[in-house]
Design a protein around this motif. Structure first.
Motif, PDB file in Angstrom:
ATOM      1  N   ALA A 197      11.339  -2.141  -2.721  1.00 10.88           N
ATOM      2  CA  ALA A 197      10.350  -3.043  -2.117  1.00 10.88           C
ATOM      3  C   ALA A 197      10.992  -4.353  -1.664  1.00 10.88           C
ATOM      4  O   ALA A 197      10.640  -4.896  -0.610  1.00 10.88           O
ATOM      5  CB  ALA A 197       9.223  -3.318  -3.104  1.00 10.88           C
ATOM      6  N   TRP A 198      11.927  -4.871  -2.470  1.00  9.55           N
ATOM      7  CA  TRP A 198      12.657  -6.072  -2.055  1.00  9.55           C
ATOM      8  C   TRP A 198      13.359  -5.812  -0.720  1.00  9.55           C
ATOM      9  O   TRP A 198      13.272  -6.609   0.218  1.00  9.55           O
ATOM     10  CB  TRP A 198      13.682  -6.457  -3.125  1.00  9.55           C
ATOM     11  N   THR A 199      14.041  -4.685  -0.645  1.00 11.78           N
ATOM     12  CA  THR A 199      14.802  -4.347   0.560  1.00 11.78           C
ATOM     13  C   THR A 199      13.883  -4.052   1.738  1.00 11.78           C
ATOM     14  O   THR A 199      14.233  -4.367   2.893  1.00 11.78           O
ATOM     15  CB  THR A 199      15.709  -3.139   0.266  1.00 11.78           C
ATOM     16  N   ALA A 200      12.720  -3.468   1.487  1.00 13.70           N
ATOM     17  CA  ALA A 200      11.774  -3.191   2.570  1.00 13.70           C
ATOM     18  C   ALA A 200      11.310  -4.490   3.227  1.00 13.70           C
ATOM     19  O   ALA A 200      11.049  -4.533   4.433  1.00 13.70           O
ATOM     20  CB  ALA A 200      10.584  -2.405   2.039  1.00 13.70           C
ATOM     21  N   HIS A 201      11.215  -5.553   2.429  1.00 14.91           N
ATOM     22  CA  HIS A 201      10.793  -6.853   2.981  1.00 14.91           C
ATOM     23  C   HIS A 201      11.952  -7.599   3.630  1.00 14.91           C
ATOM     24  O   HIS A 201      11.812  -8.144   4.729  1.00 14.91           O
ATOM     25  CB  HIS A 201      10.190  -7.718   1.883  1.00 14.91           C
ATOM     26  N   THR A 202      13.102  -7.657   2.955  1.00 10.48           N
ATOM     27  CA  THR A 202      14.212  -8.492   3.421  1.00 10.48           C
ATOM     28  C   THR A 202      15.173  -7.753   4.347  1.00 10.48           C
ATOM     29  O   THR A 202      15.908  -8.385   5.104  1.00 10.48           O
ATOM     30  CB  THR A 202      15.025  -9.025   2.229  1.00 10.48           C
ATOM     31  N   GLY A 203      15.195  -6.421   4.262  1.00 12.83           N
ATOM     32  CA  GLY A 203      16.126  -5.642   5.069  1.00 12.83           C
ATOM     33  C   GLY A 203      17.456  -5.378   4.403  1.00 12.83           C
ATOM     34  O   GLY A 203      18.270  -4.597   4.907  1.00 12.83           O
ATOM     35  N   SER A 204      17.698  -6.010   3.252  1.00 11.40           N
ATOM     36  CA  SER A 204      18.958  -5.803   2.530  1.00 11.40           C
ATOM     37  C   SER A 204      18.736  -6.036   1.044  1.00 11.40           C
ATOM     38  O   SER A 204      17.775  -6.688   0.629  1.00 11.40           O
ATOM     39  CB  SER A 204      20.054  -6.738   3.054  1.00 11.40           C
TER      40      SER A 204
ATOM     41  N   LEU B 248       0.824  -1.203   0.000  1.00 14.16           N
ATOM     42  CA  LEU B 248       0.000   0.000   0.000  1.00 14.16           C
ATOM     43  C   LEU B 248       0.861   1.257   0.000  1.00 14.16           C
ATOM     44  O   LEU B 248       0.574   2.224  -0.728  1.00 14.16           O
ATOM     45  CB  LEU B 248      -0.920  -0.002   1.221  1.00 14.16           C
ATOM     46  N   GLY B 249       1.926   1.252   0.806  1.00 13.45           N
ATOM     47  CA  GLY B 249       2.817   2.410   0.850  1.00 13.45           C
ATOM     48  C   GLY B 249       3.460   2.674  -0.494  1.00 13.45           C
ATOM     49  O   GLY B 249       3.616   3.826  -0.910  1.00 13.45           O
ATOM     50  N   CYS B 250       3.837   1.609  -1.197  1.00  3.97           N
ATOM     51  CA  CYS B 250       4.404   1.771  -2.538  1.00  3.97           C
ATOM     52  C   CYS B 250       3.376   2.366  -3.495  1.00  3.97           C
ATOM     53  O   CYS B 250       3.722   3.179  -4.365  1.00  3.97           O
ATOM     54  CB  CYS B 250       4.908   0.430  -3.066  1.00  3.97           C
ATOM     55  N   ALA B 251       2.109   1.958  -3.355  1.00  5.49           N
ATOM     56  CA  ALA B 251       1.059   2.485  -4.231  1.00  5.49           C
ATOM     57  C   ALA B 251       0.867   3.984  -4.012  1.00  5.49           C
ATOM     58  O   ALA B 251       0.822   4.772  -4.977  1.00  5.49           O
ATOM     59  CB  ALA B 251      -0.248   1.735  -3.986  1.00  5.49           C
TER      60      ALA B 251
ATOM     61  N   LEU C 205       9.763   6.835   5.325  1.00  2.90           N
ATOM     62  CA  LEU C 205      10.376   6.739   6.653  1.00  2.90           C
ATOM     63  C   LEU C 205       9.785   5.616   7.505  1.00  2.90           C
ATOM     64  O   LEU C 205      10.342   5.283   8.559  1.00  2.90           O
ATOM     65  CB  LEU C 205      10.249   8.073   7.384  1.00  2.90           C
ATOM     66  N   THR C 206       8.690   5.022   7.073  1.00  4.73           N
ATOM     67  CA  THR C 206       8.123   3.881   7.804  1.00  4.73           C
ATOM     68  C   THR C 206       8.790   2.565   7.395  1.00  4.73           C
ATOM     69  O   THR C 206       8.524   1.529   8.012  1.00  4.73           O
ATOM     70  CB  THR C 206       6.606   3.759   7.552  1.00  4.73           C
ATOM     71  N   PHE C 207       9.647   2.587   6.374  1.00  2.00           N
ATOM     72  CA  PHE C 207      10.332   1.389   5.890  1.00  2.00           C
ATOM     73  C   PHE C 207      11.658   1.198   6.633  1.00  2.00           C
ATOM     74  O   PHE C 207      12.155   2.114   7.289  1.00  2.00           O
ATOM     75  CB  PHE C 207      10.579   1.498   4.383  1.00  2.00           C
ATOM     76  N   PRO C 208      12.270   0.006   6.531  1.00  2.00           N
ATOM     77  CA  PRO C 208      13.561  -0.242   7.165  1.00  2.00           C
ATOM     78  C   PRO C 208      14.642   0.718   6.662  1.00  2.00           C
ATOM     79  O   PRO C 208      14.538   1.262   5.557  1.00  2.00           O
ATOM     80  CB  PRO C 208      13.880  -1.687   6.767  1.00  2.00           C
ATOM     81  N   PRO C 209      15.707   0.925   7.462  1.00  2.00           N
ATOM     82  CA  PRO C 209      16.735   1.922   7.131  1.00  2.00           C
ATOM     83  C   PRO C 209      17.358   1.772   5.739  1.00  2.00           C
ATOM     84  O   PRO C 209      17.551   2.767   5.040  1.00  2.00           O
ATOM     85  CB  PRO C 209      17.794   1.702   8.226  1.00  2.00           C
ATOM     86  N   MET C 210      17.672   0.549   5.331  1.00  2.00           N
ATOM     87  CA  MET C 210      18.291   0.360   4.015  1.00  2.00           C
ATOM     88  C   MET C 210      17.344   0.787   2.900  1.00  2.00           C
ATOM     89  O   MET C 210      17.774   1.363   1.895  1.00  2.00           O
ATOM     90  CB  MET C 210      18.703  -1.109   3.842  1.00  2.00           C
ATOM     91  N   ALA C 211      16.068   0.499   3.067  1.00  2.00           N
ATOM     92  CA  ALA C 211      15.083   0.909   2.069  1.00  2.00           C
ATOM     93  C   ALA C 211      14.962   2.426   2.032  1.00  2.00           C
ATOM     94  O   ALA C 211      14.782   3.017   0.947  1.00  2.00           O
ATOM     95  CB  ALA C 211      13.730   0.270   2.374  1.00  2.00           C
TER      96      ALA C 211
END
Length: 319
Positions: A181-188, A74-77, A136-142
């Motif tokens: 989006a890949w990084t937001a899910h996996t963290g890297s 949703l955030g990506c949309a 800013l709601t996503f992980p730091p790497m994202a």
């Protein structure tokens, strides 16, 4: 079409007929929404779809899904809508003199005088700040990747002035969401996301070359460069190259994502890029550089083309 004071409104050449901006949006907001291309949603889809591809391949890779993944989707949309709007606003600010010389773009808000440059800059910053709140709601790497995406976005409007391949810079910007989006899910960041990103760039070269043929004659008159002008009569052959590159690289990204996983799930997931390839082949066969209306229809059809792999990935996740 007239506004509430009876003053004729300027119609945009490639806007979707009966779109919500022209029909229900507040009168004062319409020039700004047109500046963001809200009346032409295809660009938002083309920015969003690589995000969803990247997210679903990341879930296939990790074998897990969570409620946070729903927020990523949703955030990506929402972010795609906002950043596409900000990017288009920036594009129109930098291209305001060029747009006034091209028939298809002469009625855009800035060259037609509906919106001033200062107001456009404020509008661009507003959209960007709202997108930042989501990022800013996503992980730091994202988050870091999100900031890095500003580089190709800033360069793209100038690319057609110094290279015959501005579509490459568009691809760099429009497919960044696959990495994010890949990084937001996996963290890297991982190799499957990078290969998917390159596949997306090939896809962008495919669809935006088709789109650029609408302006080829005007671009030649004012000295603007594009792959449409570069390829000329050989465009169908180049479209075939981009189609093959898209499908093959996308398939490799899927395989890399599912290494060590369920074989049946892998087979189903690989079917997504393969099915997408049939749609690309139809577009390539239907290409007619002399028919502007068909060029626009083919370009817009890439929303459906990009949606094709998603059901395959969804089924694979449940196997």
């Amino acid at each position: 079409m007239t506004d509430t004071n009876g003053t004729p409104e300027v119609e945009i050449a490639d806007a979707v007929t009966g779109n919500w901006v022209d029909t229900i949006a507040p009168q004062r907001a319409r020039p700004f929404l047109r500046l963001s291309r809200a009346d032409r949603p295809i660009g938002t889809w083309l920015l969003l779809l690589p995000c969803w591809w990247g997210l679903m391949l990341a879930m296939l890779n990790t074998g897990r899904a969570s409620l946070f993944d729903l927020w990523i989707a949703l955030g990506c949309a929402i972010g795609a809508f906002l950043m596409r709007g900000a990017g288009c606003t920036w594009n129109d600010i930098t291209d305001r003199d060029i747009d006034g010389s091209v028939e298809r773009t002469a009625n855009r808000p800035i060259p037609s005088g509906q919106v001033g440059v200062r107001a456009a800059l404020i509008w661009m910053c507003t959209q960007s700040l709202l997108a930042l709140l989501i990022l800013l709601t996503f992980p730091p790497m994202a988050v870091l990747l999100g900031f890095a995406a500003l580089v190709p976005v800033a360069i793209y409007p100038f690319a057609k002035r110094f290279t015959w391949w501005p579509q490459v810079f568009l691809g760099l910007a429009f497919n960044w969401g696959a990495l994010l989006a890949w990084t937001a899910h996996t963290g890297s960041l991982g190799w499957p996301a990078i290969v998917l990103y390159v596949a997306g760039i090939a896809w962008t070269l495919f669809y935006d070359t088709i789109y650029a043929h609408q302006d080829a004659e005007d671009d030649a008159l004012i000295g603007v460069k594009s792959t449409a002008r570069l390829f000329g009569d050989t465009t169908p052959r180049w479209l075939r190259y981009f189609m093959v590159a898209t499908v093959c690289l996308f398939g490799i990204a899927v395989i890399l994502s599912a290494i060590g996983g369920n074989v049946l799930a892998l087979v189903v997931a690989v079917g997504g890029p393969w099915a997408m390839g049939w749609h690309l082949a139809w577009q390539q066969r239907s290409f007619d550089p002399e028919d502007s209306a068909k060029l626009l229809r083919l370009f817009r059809s890439n929303r459906d083309c990009g949606l094709i792999p998603l059901p395959f990935f969804a089924v694979a996740l449940f196997l």
